[in-house]
Design a protein around this motif. Structure first.
Motif, PDB file in Angstrom:
ATOM      1  N   TYR A 162       0.819  -1.212   0.000  1.00  0.00           N
ATOM      2  CA  TYR A 162       0.000   0.000   0.000  1.00  0.00           C
ATOM      3  C   TYR A 162       0.857   1.269   0.000  1.00  0.00           C
ATOM      4  O   TYR A 162       0.324   2.365  -0.107  1.00  0.00           O
ATOM      5  CB  TYR A 162      -0.947  -0.003   1.199  1.00  0.00           C
ATOM      6  N   TYR A 219       0.662   3.984  -3.000  1.00  0.00           N
ATOM      7  CA  TYR A 219      -0.388   4.987  -3.152  1.00  0.00           C
ATOM      8  C   TYR A 219       0.012   6.293  -2.471  1.00  0.00           C
ATOM      9  O   TYR A 219       0.634   6.299  -1.406  1.00  0.00           O
ATOM     10  CB  TYR A 219      -1.703   4.478  -2.564  1.00  0.00           C
ATOM     11  N   ASP A 255      -5.805   9.183  -6.567  1.00  0.00           N
ATOM     12  CA  ASP A 255      -4.652   8.373  -6.906  1.00  0.00           C
ATOM     13  C   ASP A 255      -4.961   7.644  -8.207  1.00  0.00           C
ATOM     14  O   ASP A 255      -6.099   7.665  -8.689  1.00  0.00           O
ATOM     15  CB  ASP A 255      -4.351   7.376  -5.772  1.00  0.00           C
ATOM     16  N   LEU A 259      -7.878   5.984   1.715  1.00  0.00           N
ATOM     17  CA  LEU A 259      -7.875   5.690   0.289  1.00  0.00           C
ATOM     18  C   LEU A 259      -8.961   4.671  -0.028  1.00  0.00           C
ATOM     19  O   LEU A 259      -9.070   3.641   0.625  1.00  0.00           O
ATOM     20  CB  LEU A 259      -6.508   5.143  -0.143  1.00  0.00           C
ATOM     21  N   ILE A 266     -10.551   2.195  -2.928  1.00  0.00           N
ATOM     22  CA  ILE A 266     -10.297   1.515  -4.194  1.00  0.00           C
ATOM     23  C   ILE A 266     -11.503   0.650  -4.531  1.00  0.00           C
ATOM     24  O   ILE A 266     -11.927  -0.181  -3.721  1.00  0.00           O
ATOM     25  CB  ILE A 266      -9.025   0.632  -4.109  1.00  0.00           C
TER      26      ILE A 266
END
Length: 414
Positions: free
Chosen positions: A30, A33, A302, A345, A347
């Motif tokens: 991770y 990112y 991102d 974040l 996703i």
């Protein structure tokens, strides 16, 4: 000895600053990112207390979570703290799993009085760490049905130098302000081949910027303290160096070589936190924190996801049997904690959250001062096994050497 201590310390700071992010210092996938995996470890005792302590005073060590805590440092104390961290990661997805060790320094800090009511401190810490490798990344060749596989690696990260100032406004109220300078670089390399040609692409991104913060601590009673902090948003400036090398029959040809190109800056959000400290009975203290980071307000994405508001909750407890006892074991501090983080974040509509359970010891190393060896262990998890996501289990160890020297105190010998 004190005349040579500061020059040696400054040289140490310079050396660590130069080398702290010279290679991948985390194993987390991770870390690809954003700016990488944000630093987990803190100074002194907070690592074992669920990584919290906004309301903790500074009388037992440097507390980098709240600049107001500096104002509670004993009047003739000079505090110094240096820390190291090690992490063992286990990664798992639907197809495979992998293990990796990493090691890094976690902080170097000092604090000292500048007047009867005010204390100044400076800390150097990694802000983020990058260290990942992706094998067999498949990409389509533009204009055809052919594909090629590449290997992508990333390393580096950002450092933070923070100046903290704490002022004791009254016996109950302490105020603080901080100014930090963030700087560093993130390097990404990609290697692939097409036919008999080999390509190596390299990009190094540089970021820097200053950030301000503030905090307070208020003793509602001898057994109850309230604390609060705020970090203001900032946009880090960015630039990049790029190069592309092509190798044919063993001969390398430079296809692209550019340096100092401007790139979009990276926005850091406003961060707010509140914390309490309870002392229900002698020897026991309990802390609880809530922090909110307003990533949604940065309006940035991102490559694979978007940034969302982050909530972090932490709890911790410390017990020491008797600080006035002559027995060494009565001075050992036992610590434990828990923290949960819903991530910043998202996703595929899923946020990358996690949790950690912490425990640790504070081992006194001096009978005349508050010098202590602080050890902590954390077991945590982040992510999940699903499409494009990886579950990461980790074991996290920290060692902090927290030293206290009493300045301007006349020694008496018999």
């Amino acid at each position: 000895m004190k005349k040579i201590f500061l020059p040696v310390l400054l040289c140490t700071l310079a050396g660590i600053t130069a080398s702290a992010q010279s290679e991948g210092l985390t194993g987390s996938p991770y870390s690809m990112y954003g700016l990488g995996s944000l630093q987990q470890a803190g100074t002194g005792i907070s690592n074992a207390l669920g990584r919290g302590g906004i309301a903790l005073p500074g009388d037992t060590g440097i507390n980098n979570l709240n600049p107001a805590s500096y104002a509670s440092i004993y009047g003739k104390s000079f505090l110094f703290d240096v820390g190291f961290q090690s992490e063992y990661n286990h990664f798992e997805n639907r197809l495979s799993n992998e293990n990796k060790w990493s090691f890094n320094f976690s902080n170097i800090a000092m604090a000292f009085h500048v007047s009867d009511r005010s204390v100044l401190g400076i800390t150097l810490t990694p802000y983020s760490n990058v260290g990942y490798t992706m094998l067999g990344v498949t990409t389509n060749i533009e204009g055809s049905d052919q594909q090629f596989e590449s290997t992508i690696t990333g390393s580096g990260g950002l450092n933070s130098i923070k100046l903290n100032y704490g002022y004791r406004l009254s016996d109950r109220l302490r105020l603080g302000a901080s100014a930090s300078y963030l700087f560093g670089s993130i390097e990404e390399n990609e290697f692939f081949s097409i036919g008999s040609s080999y390509f190596e692409m390299s990009k190094t991104s540089y970021y820097n910027g200053a950030r301000l913060g503030a905090g307070f601590q208020y003793d509602l009673s001898p057994k109850f303290t309230l604390g609060g902090t705020v970090l203001f948003p900032v946009k880090l400036s960015g630039s990049a160096d790029r190069s592309v090398l092509k190798t044919i029959n063993g001969q390398s040809i430079s296809v692209e070589d550019e340096s100092g190109d401007a790139i979009p800056g990276f926005k850091l959000p406003a961060e707010m936190g509140m914390g309490i400290l309870l002392k229900p009975f002698k020897g026991l203290s309990v802390n609880a924190d809530y922090r909110k980071n307003l990533w949604s307000d940065t309006h940035q994405n991102d490559n694979l996801g978007s940034f969302k508001d982050q909530d972090i909750i932490s709890f911790g407890a410390e017990y020491v049997r008797n600080t006035r006892s002559m027995e060494y074991t009565d001075h050992i501090r036992f610590r434990a904690g828990f923290t949960t983080d819903n991530g910043y974040l998202s996703i595929n509509g899923k946020k990358i959250g996690g949790y950690a359970v912490t425990a640790g010891l504070g081992l006194p190393i001096s009978s005349n001062t508050g010098s202590m060896l602080n050890l902590s262990y954390s077991y945590g998890q982040k992510g999940q096994v699903s499409t494009l996501l990886i579950r990461e289990n980790y074991h996290f160890f920290t060692l902090n050497i927290s030293l206290e020297d009493l300045w301007f105190v006349r020694r008496k010998y018999e």
